[in-house]
Design a protein around this motif. Structure first.
Motif, PDB file in Angstrom:
ATOM      1  N   VAL A 169     -46.464  55.286 -60.573  1.00  0.00           N
ATOM      2  CA  VAL A 169     -45.407  54.514 -59.914  1.00  0.00           C
ATOM      3  C   VAL A 169     -45.054  53.291 -60.758  1.00  0.00           C
ATOM      4  N   GLY A 170     -46.074  52.579 -61.236  1.00  0.00           N
ATOM      5  CA  GLY A 170     -45.829  51.388 -62.051  1.00  0.00           C
ATOM      6  C   GLY A 170     -45.117  51.696 -63.348  1.00  0.00           C
ATOM      7  N   ILE A 171     -45.456  52.838 -63.964  1.00  0.00           N
ATOM      8  CA  ILE A 171     -44.796  53.237 -65.204  1.00  0.00           C
ATOM      9  C   ILE A 171     -43.361  53.647 -64.928  1.00  0.00           C
ATOM     10  N   GLU A 172     -43.159  54.439 -63.868  1.00  0.00           N
ATOM     11  CA  GLU A 172     -41.824  54.943 -63.535  1.00  0.00           C
ATOM     12  C   GLU A 172     -40.847  53.813 -63.223  1.00  0.00           C
ATOM     13  N   ILE A 173     -41.300  52.833 -62.453  1.00  0.00           N
ATOM     14  CA  ILE A 173     -40.424  51.708 -62.091  1.00  0.00           C
ATOM     15  C   ILE A 173     -39.981  50.968 -63.346  1.00  0.00           C
ATOM     16  N   GLN A 174     -40.880  50.760 -64.287  1.00  0.00           N
ATOM     17  CA  GLN A 174     -40.500  50.094 -65.537  1.00  0.00           C
ATOM     18  C   GLN A 174     -39.427  50.890 -66.272  1.00  0.00           C
ATOM     19  N   GLY A 175     -39.650  52.196 -66.384  1.00  0.00           N
ATOM     20  CA  GLY A 175     -38.687  53.033 -67.097  1.00  0.00           C
ATOM     21  C   GLY A 175     -37.331  53.054 -66.435  1.00  0.00           C
ATOM     22  N   ARG A 176     -37.300  53.125 -65.109  1.00  0.00           N
ATOM     23  CA  ARG A 176     -36.021  53.141 -64.385  1.00  0.00           C
ATOM     24  C   ARG A 176     -35.267  51.831 -64.579  1.00  0.00           C
ATOM     25  N   LEU A 177     -35.967  50.723 -64.493  1.00  0.00           N
ATOM     26  CA  LEU A 177     -35.319  49.423 -64.659  1.00  0.00           C
ATOM     27  C   LEU A 177     -34.755  49.259 -66.061  1.00  0.00           C
ATOM     28  N   MET A 178     -35.490  49.723 -67.074  1.00  0.00           N
ATOM     29  CA  MET A 178     -35.011  49.597 -68.446  1.00  0.00           C
ATOM     30  C   MET A 178     -33.734  50.394 -68.672  1.00  0.00           C
ATOM     31  N   ARG A 179     -33.572  51.481 -67.934  1.00  0.00           N
ATOM     32  CA  ARG A 179     -32.407  52.331 -68.125  1.00  0.00           C
ATOM     33  C   ARG A 179     -31.158  51.818 -67.428  1.00  0.00           C
ATOM     34  N   PHE A 180     -31.249  50.681 -66.778  1.00  0.00           N
ATOM     35  CA  PHE A 180     -30.069  50.049 -66.182  1.00  0.00           C
ATOM     36  C   PHE A 180     -29.302  49.212 -67.200  1.00  0.00           C
ATOM     37  N   SER A 181     -29.767  49.198 -68.454  1.00  0.00           N
ATOM     38  CA  SER A 181     -29.147  48.349 -69.469  1.00  0.00           C
ATOM     39  C   SER A 181     -29.143  49.053 -70.812  1.00  0.00           C
ATOM     40  N   ASN A 182     -27.981  49.142 -71.446  1.00  0.00           N
ATOM     41  CA  ASN A 182     -27.925  49.661 -72.811  1.00  0.00           C
ATOM     42  C   ASN A 182     -28.568  48.684 -73.787  1.00  0.00           C
ATOM     43  N   GLU A 183     -28.450  47.394 -73.493  1.00  0.00           N
ATOM     44  CA  GLU A 183     -29.078  46.360 -74.313  1.00  0.00           C
ATOM     45  C   GLU A 183     -30.582  46.585 -74.421  1.00  0.00           C
ATOM     46  N   ALA A 184     -31.193  47.072 -73.342  1.00  0.00           N
ATOM     47  CA  ALA A 184     -32.639  47.257 -73.302  1.00  0.00           C
ATOM     48  C   ALA A 184     -33.109  48.374 -74.223  1.00  0.00           C
ATOM     49  N   ARG A 185     -32.204  49.222 -74.671  1.00  0.00           N
ATOM     50  CA  ARG A 185     -32.600  50.341 -75.528  1.00  0.00           C
ATOM     51  C   ARG A 185     -32.918  49.892 -76.954  1.00  0.00           C
ATOM     52  N   ASN A 186     -32.506  48.696 -77.321  1.00  0.00           N
ATOM     53  CA  ASN A 186     -32.732  48.190 -78.663  1.00  0.00           C
ATOM     54  C   ASN A 186     -33.921  47.241 -78.704  1.00  0.00           C
ATOM     55  N   ILE A 187     -34.424  46.987 -79.892  1.00  0.00           N
ATOM     56  CA  ILE A 187     -35.491  46.008 -80.045  1.00  0.00           C
ATOM     57  C   ILE A 187     -35.009  44.682 -79.466  1.00  0.00           C
ATOM     58  N   PRO A 188     -35.766  44.056 -78.570  1.00  0.00           N
ATOM     59  CA  PRO A 188     -35.263  42.908 -77.812  1.00  0.00           C
ATOM     60  C   PRO A 188     -35.042  41.656 -78.655  1.00  0.00           C
ATOM     61  N   LYS A 189     -34.120  40.818 -78.150  1.00  0.00           N
ATOM     62  CA  LYS A 189     -33.820  39.551 -78.799  1.00  0.00           C
ATOM     63  C   LYS A 189     -34.078  38.352 -77.881  1.00  0.00           C
ATOM     64  N   ARG A 190     -33.980  38.555 -76.565  1.00  0.00           N
ATOM     65  CA  ARG A 190     -34.067  37.413 -75.638  1.00  0.00           C
ATOM     66  C   ARG A 190     -35.402  37.387 -74.888  1.00  0.00           C
ATOM     67  N   PHE A 191     -35.626  38.369 -74.014  1.00  0.00           N
ATOM     68  CA  PHE A 191     -36.847  38.401 -73.203  1.00  0.00           C
ATOM     69  C   PHE A 191     -37.770  39.502 -73.709  1.00  0.00           C
ATOM     70  N   HIS A 192     -39.064  39.219 -73.696  1.00  0.00           N
ATOM     71  CA  HIS A 192     -40.045  40.232 -74.048  1.00  0.00           C
ATOM     72  C   HIS A 192     -40.135  41.215 -72.883  1.00  0.00           C
ATOM     73  N   PRO A 193     -39.800  42.480 -73.072  1.00  0.00           N
ATOM     74  CA  PRO A 193     -39.663  43.416 -71.949  1.00  0.00           C
ATOM     75  C   PRO A 193     -40.867  43.519 -71.015  1.00  0.00           C
ATOM     76  N   PRO A 194     -42.129  43.557 -71.519  1.00  0.00           N
ATOM     77  CA  PRO A 194     -43.245  43.674 -70.570  1.00  0.00           C
ATOM     78  C   PRO A 194     -43.325  42.508 -69.597  1.00  0.00           C
ATOM     79  N   SER A 195     -42.829  41.356 -70.007  1.00  0.00           N
ATOM     80  CA  SER A 195     -42.867  40.202 -69.110  1.00  0.00           C
ATOM     81  C   SER A 195     -41.810  40.318 -68.015  1.00  0.00           C
ATOM     82  N   VAL A 196     -40.857  41.218 -68.211  1.00  0.00           N
ATOM     83  CA  VAL A 196     -39.777  41.418 -67.237  1.00  0.00           C
ATOM     84  C   VAL A 196     -40.076  42.653 -66.396  1.00  0.00           C
ATOM     85  N   VAL A 197     -39.910  43.842 -66.989  1.00  0.00           N
ATOM     86  CA  VAL A 197     -40.128  45.070 -66.216  1.00  0.00           C
ATOM     87  C   VAL A 197     -41.610  45.293 -65.932  1.00  0.00           C
TER      88      VAL A 197
END
Length: 498
Positions: A169-197
């Protein structure tokens, strides 16, 4: 002195009702069903996932993630940043011996602090798994679930299947949230993804393990959103591992607060014009509800896309360039029949994606080296590989390595985007003789398209876990995790980590 059960009750005073007492079907039927929102659909999903929804592929892949994450966490417990985080927790908070700490026999902390320090350990060497869109999914979730499991009384430990269900469940929720953004598909520039999703993934996993109801699950996500986020400026520093530790800890706290009845925005995941919710983290946020588990089109993301497991402890982008450089190393050794001298090399050209925070020409610390295209390419040119030992101070300061670093140039081809799914690494070495040697890597060994074999994964685990555990305990852990879905409770895993 409080007993373990009494201490556990302090953290779960409101959870027992949520685990077993549900409104009757009549009560539910008397109320009109509210219009479903993105947020409520996620709450429904978290609350309704059952072990039967996990396919054999999902079970096997998630067990591999659990094993790898435990191993890198145990190895991470030997680092300076882990010691700093642990000392902080010991000195600044009252002792509360409930949940175990990686690599410290006989030491326990409160569940939330154990989740924090073990999360720090998981990312202290940047050795943890990576997914696409880019994030480190396991380190944010596993320490929190282990802390809860350790917290619960011996008679109420979760079964292995329940544990894996919550983990997925924890893994799936992270993956679903990341797919709400095309920006998230690239190496990040603003927020470190694990700290968000990761924070929301931890909250979701904990909510599922604690059997919270649908509204509580939604509230856990919304509370977690208020605790999420860390800037990319702290990459390549000792503070980056704190991002994973905080994601695990704060997600757990969000679930516990929700279990006590704390409420938060029922629209936190929805796109509400003029009001930023989770959309604050992504400029191109476009959410949609998560489908019901009973709908034919639903499948877990981990089923269709595997996870990347690293062979050495560094930023994922380093693995392409290291493998490309290793190809050149092999050619050089064949030409010269011996060790490689920097005097042979006139120029080193790296063709890599444009990403500022992993362009570090002369790294001065192990954390900078883990985020340096130049360092990892030159290390692989010299040694033929990059290993755990490559980031030791004596390895960083080698004169021959520094000589090679001074000869490196970077190019950023337009066909090489900063995207872990489609990027490549290319190394072109010009020798003083005029010969030009080239190496290229499109998919390194360990990438989700070319996953580590079970033998390679277990070899990595034995090497990592063996730094702090006896060989006997290491083998018992491998056996316990491999059979986790068949265990009546998760005590065999916890017993080897105490």
């Amino acid at each position: 002195m409080l007993s373990t059960l009494q201490r556990s009750t302090r953290y779960l005073s409101a959870v027992s009702a949520a685990r077993g007492l549900h409104k009757s079907a009549l009560d539910v039927a008397e109320r009109p069903a509210p219009e479903e929102t993105v947020t409520s659909s996620f709450g429904r999903f978290i609350q309704s996932v059952q072990p039967r929804h996990l396919s054999p592929t999902v079970l096997q892949r998630s067990k591999r993630m659990v094993l790898d994450s435990i191993g890198v966490g145990l190895l991470g417990s030997t680092t300076d940043v882990f010691d700093l985080a642990l000392q902080h927790c010991q000195h600044m908070y009252a002792p509360d011996d409930v949940s175990f700490v990686y690599g410290r026999r006989g030491m326990k902390l409160s569940p939330t602090l154990a989740a924090f320090v073990n999360g720090v350990a998981a990312h202290s060497m940047d050795f943890d798994d990576t997914w696409h869109p880019a994030t480190h999914p396991s380190g944010a979730v596993l320490p929190a679930l282990l802390a809860i499991s350790d917290m619960l009384h011996n008679n109420s430990k979760p079964s292995g299947l329940d544990f894996l269900t919550a983990f997925n469940v924890g893994i799936e929720i992270q993956g679903r949230l990341m797919r709400f953004s095309n920006e998230a598909r690239n190496i990040p520039k603003r927020f470190h993804p694990p700290s968000v999703v990761g924070t929301l993934g931890s909250a979701a996993a904990c909510a599922r393990l604690l059997s919270l109801d649908r509204n509580q699950c939604s509230n856990a996500l919304a509370i977690a959103a208020s605790l999420a986020g860390a800037p990319m400026a702290n990459a390549a520093t000792q503070s980056k591992p704190l991002h994973i530790g905080n994601a695990s800890r704060l997600g757990l706290e969000a679930a516990l607060l929700a279990s006590r009845g704390l409420e938060a925005s029922p629209l936190v995941l929805d796109a509400v014009p003029g009001v930023a919710g989770f959309s604050a983290f992504y400029e191109d946020y476009a959410p949609h509800p998560i489908s019901s588990l009973e709908e034919d089109e639903h499948s877990f993301l981990i089923e269709t896309q595997d996870i990347a497991f690293k062979r050495f402890p560094a930023h994922l982008g380093m693995h392409w360039i290291a493998d490309a450089a290793a190809v050149v190393h092999k050619t050089l050794v064949g030409l010269k029949e011996g060790s490689i001298s920097p005097n042979l090399v006139q120029d080193i050209l790296l063709r890599v994606p444009l990403s500022k925070y992993i362009n570090r020409p002369f790294p001065e610390t192990e954390h900078q080296a883990r985020h340096s295209f130049q360092f990892n390419a030159c290390t692989a040119l010299l040694d033929g590989e990059v290993t755990v030992q490559s980031f030791q101070p004596e390895a960083l300061l080698r004169p021959e390595l520094q000589a090679l670093l001074s000869r490196v140039r970077l190019e950023h081809p337009h066909d090489n985007p900063a995207n872990f799914n489609i990027m490549y690494g290319e190394v072109e070495v010009t020798l003083v003789s005029g010969d030009v040697l080239r190496g290229r890597c499109d998919t390194f060994y360990g990438h989700w398209r070319n996953p580590l074999s079970q033998e390679s994964l277990q070899k990595k685990f034995r090497s990592n876990a063996g730094t702090v555990l006896s060989n006997e305990r290491v083998e018992r852990l491998i056996e316990a995790v491999e059979g986790l879905d068949r265990l009546d409770d998760c005590k065999p895993v916890l017993a080897q980590l105490q």
